[in-house]
Each structure stands twice: as structure tokens, then as C-alpha cells.
Design a protein around this motif. Sequence first.
Motif: not given
Length: 311
Positions: A38, A41, A55, A58-59
Motif C-alpha cells: 500500500d 507510511h 493520517k 494510512q498510506s
Amino acid sequence: MKRIVYISLALFTFFLRAQAQNHKNVYLFAYFKGNGEDGLHLAYSTDAYNWTTLKNDQSFLAPTVSKDKLMRDPCIIRGADGLFHMVWTVSWKDKGIGYASSKDLINWSEQQFLPVMAKEEGARNTWAPEITYDRQTKTYMIYWATTITGKFNETASKAESGYNHRLYYVTTKDFKTFSETKLLYDPGFNVIDATIVKNGKQFIMFLKDETPQPAQKNIKMAYADQLTGPYSKAGNPITGNYWAEGPTTLKTGNSWMVYFDKYRDHQYGAVQSADLKTWTDVSDKISLPKGLRHGTILTIKTKELNTLLKQ
């Protein structure tokens, strides 16, 4: 009930920003999770011990290059041009690496595949690339680990699929044209995961001794007067009785911190030193995001962190 949750989240975000404002140094950890499917990070810290995801973990950037489209071992540095430059491992078996740049760590340039080992017919992989900038020569060096079939037979082994790595590099001034690929370091053993930092007039290389039999699997150090070497014989391990890889380092005041992946134990570790000779294990004092795999640490500005916190 939902309104209370929204207010709480807003207050929490405000608290994080206020906390960051009180610190001059903000450290950013660029890493991957899983197999790197993904992408990128990020986590940050103001004390080098406690790290918070950005985030919601999340990526920030999904990988697009190479057949496998992975983004493992991300390395980001702030260039002399003010841009953030990143390289990463795109595949377990490809002959090149990924590259992209950004002004803000959020919006990235089109990803490129750099075929740095394409001319080596026997090259089996291109792992864990990193970038170090030499201010004196105004040159960037990109370096990584590769196994080339038939080379360095004195340390060849049938264990672990017969991988037998050495470190290679290219140089560039603009990330558009690159030198020919050259051998950077042959320490006389299977070596991967190098990271190089400047200390005074010397360059320090932290590296993983990947010797499978008898197993080493530890972090060692070597020194050079020039970024491209020659580097000294590797010293004794600075890590303990566990398997460690993926070192990355930062300096806080007079103290050096080296972080690494205790990959068989599925946890992160760190050692600390004031003189680069005597190392103390501080693994029980650090707190990193769950599932974090190794990457690199850089320093960013508070206003840059505030922008990232809005994502």
C-alpha cells in the motif's frame, strides 16, 4: 454522541499541534507495512522515543512502478534544492529501484524506475536503497544491496536461497543523470541495509551483517573519509543477542540513536550512544506504531508537521 466524538477528535488534533509547536525538532519516520503493497507510511516524534502515526496510519503514496509495485524500505532525505527525495525497494527480484520527489511530503512527482543494476546480467535483486548527500561535492549518492550470481564465491552459501550481497552505488547531482553503477563496500561478508551519515569529517556506515552460517544478523559500523569510500573494516556488533536489520539513525544533542527492526521478534529496537563506541539498549524506552517495518528518519519543520497533521 457523534458531536462529542467530533469535538474530542478536534481537541486531540489541537493538542498534537500545540505539543509540536513547543519543540524545535520534529522527527519523521518513513516506513512500510506488510509487504509494502500500500505504499508510504509516516509517523512523527518530538522526543525521538514516542512515535505517533500520521493520517491514521494510512498510506501517503501508493506504489506504481515495477511489475510487483511494492514500496518497501522507503528512504527520504531533504535535498540541497529544498525538495524531499525518496527511493525505495520496488520488488524482491527486480534490477532497479523507485524514485520520486516532493515539496511537502504529500504531493509527489511521477514515480520513476531507476534501472541501476540492469547492466549486470547476474543481478538477482536491488534491496533497501538509501540516499546520502555530500555537501562538499554537492553530490547525492544512492546505494543499495545486490546479489550477483557468481561473484564473491568466498562467502557463498546455499542457505537462504544463496543470497550473497554486497553494496553498490550511483551518484547524481540532479536525479536526472546518474553515474555508472560501482561497488561501494565489500566487507568480506554478506552485507545489506546500509545507512550512511556524516559525523564531523567522517562518514559513518551502519550496516547489517547478513551472514547466515554461523548466523550474524546484527548491526555493525564502518568509517570512511569520503562518502564513496573506501570504508574501513566493519567493527563489532552494536546490537544484542537477537536478529536485527534495517538500521536508521538520528542524533539528539550529543546522543546517537540507532533504530532497527527485530524482525524475528516482530518488534522494534534501539541502541543509544554518546561516543559511538559504547552502546546501551533502549528498546524498552521506545514506542512505535504497530506493524511498522523498517525505513528511515529525517528531521522536518513544525509547519511541515502541521500540514501533515491536516491530512
